[in-house]
Design a protein around this motif. Structure first.
Motif, PDB file in Angstrom:
ATOM      1  N   PRO A  91      -4.926   9.808 -43.986  1.00 28.95           N
ATOM      2  CA  PRO A  91      -3.952  10.085 -42.922  1.00 28.95           C
ATOM      3  C   PRO A  91      -4.504   9.622 -41.568  1.00 28.95           C
ATOM      4  O   PRO A  91      -5.692   9.752 -41.298  1.00 28.95           O
ATOM      5  CB  PRO A  91      -3.806  11.601 -42.971  1.00 28.95           C
ATOM      6  N   VAL A  92      -3.605   9.089 -40.746  1.00 29.86           N
ATOM      7  CA  VAL A  92      -4.018   8.425 -39.517  1.00 29.86           C
ATOM      8  C   VAL A  92      -4.071   9.419 -38.356  1.00 29.86           C
ATOM      9  O   VAL A  92      -3.194  10.274 -38.222  1.00 29.86           O
ATOM     10  CB  VAL A  92      -3.015   7.290 -39.183  1.00 29.86           C
ATOM     11  N   GLU A  93      -5.091   9.296 -37.522  1.00 30.42           N
ATOM     12  CA  GLU A  93      -5.181  10.132 -36.322  1.00 30.42           C
ATOM     13  C   GLU A  93      -4.398   9.475 -35.187  1.00 30.42           C
ATOM     14  O   GLU A  93      -4.509   8.269 -34.963  1.00 30.42           O
ATOM     15  CB  GLU A  93      -6.648  10.280 -35.897  1.00 30.42           C
ATOM     16  N   ILE A  94      -3.585  10.260 -34.505  1.00 32.58           N
ATOM     17  CA  ILE A  94      -2.805   9.716 -33.392  1.00 32.58           C
ATOM     18  C   ILE A  94      -3.079  10.539 -32.138  1.00 32.58           C
ATOM     19  O   ILE A  94      -2.448  11.568 -31.908  1.00 32.58           O
ATOM     20  CB  ILE A  94      -1.296   9.698 -33.730  1.00 32.58           C
ATOM     21  N   PRO A  95      -4.010  10.087 -31.313  1.00 32.98           N
ATOM     22  CA  PRO A  95      -4.352  10.836 -30.105  1.00 32.98           C
ATOM     23  C   PRO A  95      -3.168  10.906 -29.144  1.00 32.98           C
ATOM     24  O   PRO A  95      -2.406   9.944 -29.027  1.00 32.98           O
ATOM     25  CB  PRO A  95      -5.493  10.018 -29.473  1.00 32.98           C
ATOM     26  N   GLY A  96      -3.025  12.053 -28.494  1.00 35.14           N
ATOM     27  CA  GLY A  96      -2.022  12.175 -27.441  1.00 35.14           C
ATOM     28  C   GLY A  96      -0.616  12.484 -27.921  1.00 35.14           C
ATOM     29  O   GLY A  96       0.283  12.656 -27.110  1.00 35.14           O
ATOM     30  N   VAL A  97      -0.413  12.536 -29.250  1.00 35.32           N
ATOM     31  CA  VAL A  97       0.906  12.908 -29.785  1.00 35.32           C
ATOM     32  C   VAL A  97       0.701  14.185 -30.581  1.00 35.32           C
ATOM     33  O   VAL A  97      -0.054  14.190 -31.561  1.00 35.32           O
ATOM     34  CB  VAL A  97       1.477  11.809 -30.698  1.00 35.32           C
ATOM     35  N   TYR A 101       5.344  17.532 -32.141  1.00 33.22           N
ATOM     36  CA  TYR A 101       6.270  16.501 -31.646  1.00 33.22           C
ATOM     37  C   TYR A 101       6.538  15.471 -32.732  1.00 33.22           C
ATOM     38  O   TYR A 101       7.686  15.065 -32.976  1.00 33.22           O
ATOM     39  CB  TYR A 101       5.671  15.832 -30.407  1.00 33.22           C
ATOM     40  N   PHE A 102       5.471  15.042 -33.378  1.00 30.52           N
ATOM     41  CA  PHE A 102       5.557  14.030 -34.439  1.00 30.52           C
ATOM     42  C   PHE A 102       6.437  14.514 -35.599  1.00 30.52           C
ATOM     43  O   PHE A 102       7.348  13.814 -36.052  1.00 30.52           O
ATOM     44  CB  PHE A 102       4.129  13.700 -34.902  1.00 30.52           C
ATOM     45  N   VAL A 146      -1.953  14.660 -33.677  1.00 31.76           N
ATOM     46  CA  VAL A 146      -1.768  14.419 -35.105  1.00 31.76           C
ATOM     47  C   VAL A 146      -3.104  14.036 -35.767  1.00 31.76           C
ATOM     48  O   VAL A 146      -3.708  13.020 -35.434  1.00 31.76           O
ATOM     49  CB  VAL A 146      -0.747  13.281 -35.349  1.00 31.76           C
ATOM     50  N   ASN A 147      -3.558  14.883 -36.671  1.00 33.66           N
ATOM     51  CA  ASN A 147      -4.752  14.652 -37.494  1.00 33.66           C
ATOM     52  C   ASN A 147      -6.056  14.500 -36.723  1.00 33.66           C
ATOM     53  O   ASN A 147      -7.114  14.336 -37.327  1.00 33.66           O
ATOM     54  CB  ASN A 147      -4.565  13.415 -38.402  1.00 33.66           C
ATOM     55  N   ASN A 158      -1.697  18.595 -44.092  1.00 35.68           N
ATOM     56  CA  ASN A 158      -0.705  18.090 -43.144  1.00 35.68           C
ATOM     57  C   ASN A 158       0.224  17.086 -43.842  1.00 35.68           C
ATOM     58  O   ASN A 158       1.427  17.053 -43.571  1.00 35.68           O
ATOM     59  CB  ASN A 158      -1.420  17.435 -41.954  1.00 35.68           C
ATOM     60  N   GLU A 159      -0.329  16.298 -44.753  1.00 33.76           N
ATOM     61  CA  GLU A 159       0.499  15.368 -45.519  1.00 33.76           C
ATOM     62  C   GLU A 159       1.515  16.129 -46.365  1.00 33.76           C
ATOM     63  O   GLU A 159       2.695  15.783 -46.413  1.00 33.76           O
ATOM     64  CB  GLU A 159      -0.370  14.484 -46.432  1.00 33.76           C
ATOM     65  N   GLN A 162       4.271  17.643 -44.351  1.00 41.33           N
ATOM     66  CA  GLN A 162       5.296  16.637 -44.013  1.00 41.33           C
ATOM     67  C   GLN A 162       6.243  16.435 -45.188  1.00 41.33           C
ATOM     68  O   GLN A 162       7.448  16.313 -45.026  1.00 41.33           O
ATOM     69  CB  GLN A 162       4.626  15.312 -43.631  1.00 41.33           C
TER      70      GLN A 162
ATOM     71  N   TYR B 382       2.130   4.477 -40.205  1.00 38.57           N
ATOM     72  CA  TYR B 382       2.173   5.918 -40.509  1.00 38.57           C
ATOM     73  C   TYR B 382       3.460   6.539 -39.953  1.00 38.57           C
ATOM     74  O   TYR B 382       4.164   7.280 -40.642  1.00 38.57           O
ATOM     75  CB  TYR B 382       0.943   6.586 -39.910  1.00 38.57           C
ATOM     76  N   GLY B 400       1.311   8.353 -26.252  1.00 38.75           N
ATOM     77  CA  GLY B 400       0.118   9.074 -26.687  1.00 38.75           C
ATOM     78  C   GLY B 400      -1.126   8.575 -25.978  1.00 38.75           C
ATOM     79  O   GLY B 400      -2.001   9.352 -25.603  1.00 38.75           O
ATOM     80  N   ALA B 403      -1.141   9.995 -22.535  1.00 37.38           N
ATOM     81  CA  ALA B 403      -1.066  11.462 -22.446  1.00 37.38           C
ATOM     82  C   ALA B 403      -2.334  12.099 -21.893  1.00 37.38           C
ATOM     83  O   ALA B 403      -2.285  13.098 -21.180  1.00 37.38           O
ATOM     84  CB  ALA B 403      -0.746  12.054 -23.819  1.00 37.38           C
TER      85      ALA B 403
END
Lengths: 254, 432
Positions: A91-97, A101-102, A146-147, A158-159, A162, B382, B400, B403
C-alpha cells in the motif's frame, strides 16, 4: 452459481520488456473464491496488476471480459467504479492527504458512479466507524496521512477497510498476507470473510498456504512461468504446502 | 538604450517626483527617503550579471511604463470582507496601493498599536541596507506611508493582526511601496498576516514591499506573508528579521499569484538561544517566475533554524531558490536545517535550486537538501484504483504536497482559507 463475472482467455502480458504471462485461462463466477498460488516470479502480481489496470504492463494476446465488458479497455478508475478492487501488496503512502479525506473521496467517487448520493462528512464517519471495528483499526489512523508511518499490519488493515467500504464485486488480494503476524492475519481474514456472500467474488493471490486456512477458497490454481499449471479444490493448497513448488517448475519446463 | 536603462531612467524620474512632493518631510522619514534616493541613483535596478539576480530577468517589469500612485485608490468592501472573514483577526488594517485606509476599514487591535511611519521606530530602516538592496532603496525613495505594528512587552495576542494590501492599476501601471515595521516586545506572542491581493482588471501592478521585524527577548512572533495578486502583477519583497535572545520567529511565505515574484528574506539570530523557522510555498502556473532568496545568519551560540520551502511548478512556470545559511565563528551549538523539495507538473517548467551553507564554527549540526520530483505514478495508480479520476487524483497529490506548509500556517482558519485558495487557483490555473 449463476453467470460468469470474470473470464480470462489466453492472456499474455509483458511487464516492460519481460514476457510474464503466457496464456492464462480462468473463469470466476459470482460468489466464488479463487486462490492463486505460485513461486516468486510466476506472474501472480502481474496478473493482479493487469486486471486492476496498473500502468507498465502490455497485454500482447488474449482477452478479459468482466460483466460483458472488455475489461482491458477500461481505465483503472473505471474498473474500480465497476466493482473491481485490488488490495495492494505494498500500500502506498500519501503524505499530506488524510486517510479520512481519501476514503471519503473514494467512497463518493464510486457512489456517484452507481447513481447514489454522496455521503456527507457525518454519514461517512459513521459508516467508517462501523467498518473500522471489523478490522480493529485504531481511530487515530483516520486523521493521519494515508499509510504514512503505518505499521505493516496497519497498512493491510487499511486495505481491507477500503474493501469493506467500497463493497466490490470482485476483490483481488495481492499477497495481503505477506509480512503479517498471525494476529494481524486473523484480523485481515475476518475482514475479508465479512464480505463473502453469494454475489461477491474474490481472487486471493498468495505465496503461502497459511492464509487459505482463514480464507477458505472454492478453487485453487497453481501458477508457474506465466501459466496455470494445475487447478483443484482447497486440498491442492495443502499438497503444495507439503511438496513445495520445485516439482511444478520441473514439470513445467519439461 | 535597453529597456532596463529606460526603466531606470523612468524610476529615477519618479524618485525626483517623490522628492518634490515629499519636501516637507521631517526626520526620520525624510532621512530614510533621501538615503533610498541616493542609493537607487547609484545602483539602479539589478541585472542578471549580478550573482544574486542571475536567474531572474526583470523583463516583465522593465516592459512597463510605471507611475506613482497618487489618487486614493478605490477599495471594495466586499473584497476586504471576503479576505478578512476566514482569517479571524483580532485587528485589521487596510492599505490601498501602500497607503493606509484605516478610516474606512480599521478594526481595533487591543493591546497592539498600529501607527503611521511618522510616529517613528528604531527598527525602521535599521535592518535593510539600501546600499545592498536596490529595490529596498527604491521602496525608501518612493515611500508614502506604511505601518508600525507595536506589540507591547508581555502581550499575548491570540488572534492574528491582519494587514491587507490591496493594489490596483486601473489605467496605468503603478508602483506601490508598502512598508511594514513589526516590533514584538519582550515576552510577547502575536501573529501577523501580511496579505497582498489586487483588484482584478486594469494594468499590471508592481508591489515593492519592505518589512522589518524585531523580535524581542523571549518573544514569539509568527508572520504569514501571502502573495496572491493577479497573474500579471509583479511583487518584490524584502523581509528582514532580527531575533533577540531566546526569541522565536516563524515566517510563512505563500506565493499563489503574480507574474514575477522575488522575495529576499533575511533572519539574523542575534541573541543566544533564538529559534527561527522559515516556511515557504510557491506555486507556479502560466509563465510565473518565483524567486526566493533566503539567508539565515547564526551570529551567536545555541541558535536553531528550520527552513522548509516547497515548490509546485506547472505549465511554463519557473522557480528559483537560493538558501544561504551562515554559521559565524561564535555560533557554536547551532542546529540548522534547510530543505527545498520541488514538484514539477509539466515539461515546460524549470527550477534552479541552490542551498549554500557557510559554516565557520566547529561544533554545529547542519543539514540541507533539495529535491526535484514529479507526481508519484504508484500513488496516482493507488488513488485511481480506488475510483478517483486521474485529474482529481493529481490534484489531491499536489494538494498533499502543499499541505505540510498550509497546515503549519498560524491559526486553523487561515490554513483552511489558504488551502481553499490554493485548490481554487490551481484547479483553474494549471493544465494537469
Amino acid at each position: 452459481m449463476g453467470d460468469t463475472l470474470l473470464e480470462i482467455q489466453n492472456l499474455h502480458a509483458r511487464a516492460g520488456d519481460a514476457q510474464i504471462l503466457n496464456g492464462i485461462d480462468l473463469t470466476i463466477r459470482p460468489g466464488e473464491v479463487h486462490a492463486i498460488m505460485g513461486p516468486n516470479g510466476s506472474g501472480k502480481s502481474t496478473l493482479a496488476g493487469v486486471l486492476a489496470g496498473r500502468p507498465g504492463y502490455t497485454v500482447t494476446d488474449g482477452a478479459v471480459r468482466y460483466e460483458e465488458k472488455n475489461l482491458l479497455e477500461l481505465e483503472a478508475e473505471e474498473r474500480a467504479r465497476e466493482g473491481i478492487f485490488l488490495a495492494f501488496q505494498y500500500p502506498v503512502e500519501i503524505p499530506g492527504v488524510t486517510n479520512n479525506y481519501f476514503l471519503k473521496a473514494s467512497v463518493n467517487a464510486i457512489r456517484e458512479h452507481r447513481g447514489e448520493e454522496s455521503l456527507d462528512a457525518i454519514d461517512f464517519l459513521s459508516l467508517a466507524k462501523e467498518k473500522m471495528a471489523i478490522v480493529e483499526m485504531p481511530k487515530d489512523l483516520m486523521g493521519r496521512s494515508v499509510n504514512e508511518g503505518f505499521s505493516g499490519g496497519e497498512k493491510k488493515r487499511n486495505e481491507v477497510l477500503q474493501m469493506l467500504l467500497l463493497e466490490p464485486k470482485l476483490a483481488i488480494l495481492d499477497e495481503t498476507d505477506s509480512g503479517l503476524d498471525i494476529d494481524a492475519l486473523r484480523v485481515v481474514a475476518n475482514g475479508v470473510n465479512a464480505l463473502r456472500d453469494e454475489n461477491r467474488s474474490m481472487l486471493v493471490i498468495t505465496h503461502y498456504q497459511r492464509l487459505l486456512d482463514y480464507i477458505v477458497p472454492d478453487h485453487v490454481h497453481v501458477l508457474a512461468e506465466g501459466r496455470i499449471q494445475r487447478s483443484g479444490g482447497k486440498e491442492l493448497a495443502h499438497e503444495l504446502e507439503e511438496k513445495g513448488y520445485s516439482w511444478l517448475e520441473e514439470g513445467a519446463s519439461a | 538604450m535597453t529597456s532596463l536603462d529606460a526603466t531606470n531612467e523612468r524610476l529615477r524620474a519618479l524618485c525626483d517626483a517623490a522628492e518634490i512632493s515629499g519636501a516637507r518631510d521631517e526626520a526620520p522619514l525624510g532621512a530614510l527617503r533621501s538615503a533610498g534616493r541616493e542609493a537607487f541613483r547609484t545602483t539602479g535596478l539589478p541585472h542578471t550579471k549580478l550573482e544574486e539576480w542571475r536567474y531572474t530577468h526583470l523583463a516583465p517589469l522593465s516592459n512597463l511604463t510605471l507611475e506613482l500612485p497618487i489618487a486614493e485608490a478605490p477599495v471594495d468592501r466586499a473584497l476586504v470582507e471576503a479576505l478578512a472573514t476566514p482569517v479571524f483577526a483580532c485587528g485589521l488594517a487596510v492599505f490601498a496601493n501602500g497607503r493606509p485606509r484605516n478610516e474606512l476599514f480599521g478594526l481595533p487591535t487591543g493591546d497592539v498599536e498600529l501607527l503611521p511611519l511618522s510616529a517613528g521606530s528604531p527598527v525602521l530602516g535599521s535592518l535593510v541596507d539600501v546600499k545592498l538592496h536596490p529595490f529596498a532603496a527604491l521602496n525608501a525613495a518612493l515611500l508614502d506611508d506604511g505601518v508600525i505594528v507595536r506589540i507591547p512587552a508581555g502581550a499575548q495576542v491570540e488572534h492574528p493582526i491582519h494587514l491587507v494590501f490591496v493594489s490596483s492599476s486601473p489605467q496605468a501601471s503603478l508602483i506601490s511601496s508598502p512598508r511594514v515595521v513589526i516590533e514584538a516586545g519582550a515576552g510577547s506572542h502575536a501573529i501577523v498576516v501580511q496579505d497582498h491581493v489586487s483588484v482584478a482588471g486594469g494594468r499590471p501592478h508592481v508591489t515593492n514591499a519592505v518589512t522589518e521585524v524585531r523580535v524581542g527577548e523571549n518573544a514569539h512572533l509568527e508572520l504569514a506573508v501571502l502573495q496572491r495578486e493577479d497573474d500579471s502583477d509583479i511583487h518584490i519583497a524584502n523581509l528582514a528579521v532580527h531575533l533577540e535572545r531566546d526569541s522565536r520567529f516563524a515566517s510563512h511565505v505563500v506565493t499563489l499569484g503574480g507574474r514575477l515574484i522575488r522575495n529576499d528574506l533575511t533572519a539574523v539570530l542575534a541573541g543566544a538561544g533564538a529559534d527561527c523557522t522559515m516556511h515557504g510555498l510557491y506555486v507556479g502556473t502560466g509563465e510565473r517566475l518565483i524567486d526566493n532568496h533566503t539567508l539565515v545568519d547564526h551570529a551567536v551560540p545555541n541558535g536553531t533554524s528550520r527552513e522548509l520551502y516547497k515548490g509546485i511548478l506547472a505549465d511554463d512556470s519557473r522557480g528559483v531558490f537560493r538558501g544561504r545559511v551562515v554559521v559565524r565563528p561564535d555560533a557554536q551549538k547551532t542546529d540548522a536545517s534547510q530543505q527545498n523539495p520541488n514538484l514539477l507538473l509539466s515539461d515546460g517548467t524549470e527550477i534552479d535550486t541552490k542551498p549554500q551553507l557557510e559554516i565557520y564554527a566547529d561544533d554545529v549540526k547542519c543539514s540541507h537538501g533539495s529535491a526535484i520530483g514529479r507526481i508519484d505514478e504508484e500513488a496516482l495508480f493507488y488513488l485511481r484504483a480506488r475510483g478517483i479520476g486521474a485529474r482529481e487524483a493529481r490534484a489531491l497529490l499536489t494538494r498533499g504536497f502543499a499541505a505540510e506548509i498550509l497546515a503549519a500556517l498560524p491559526g486553523q482558519p487561515l490554513g483552511e482559507a489558504l488551502t481553499a485558495d490554493f485548490v481554487a487557483r490551481f484547479a483553474t490555473g494549471a493544465e494537469q
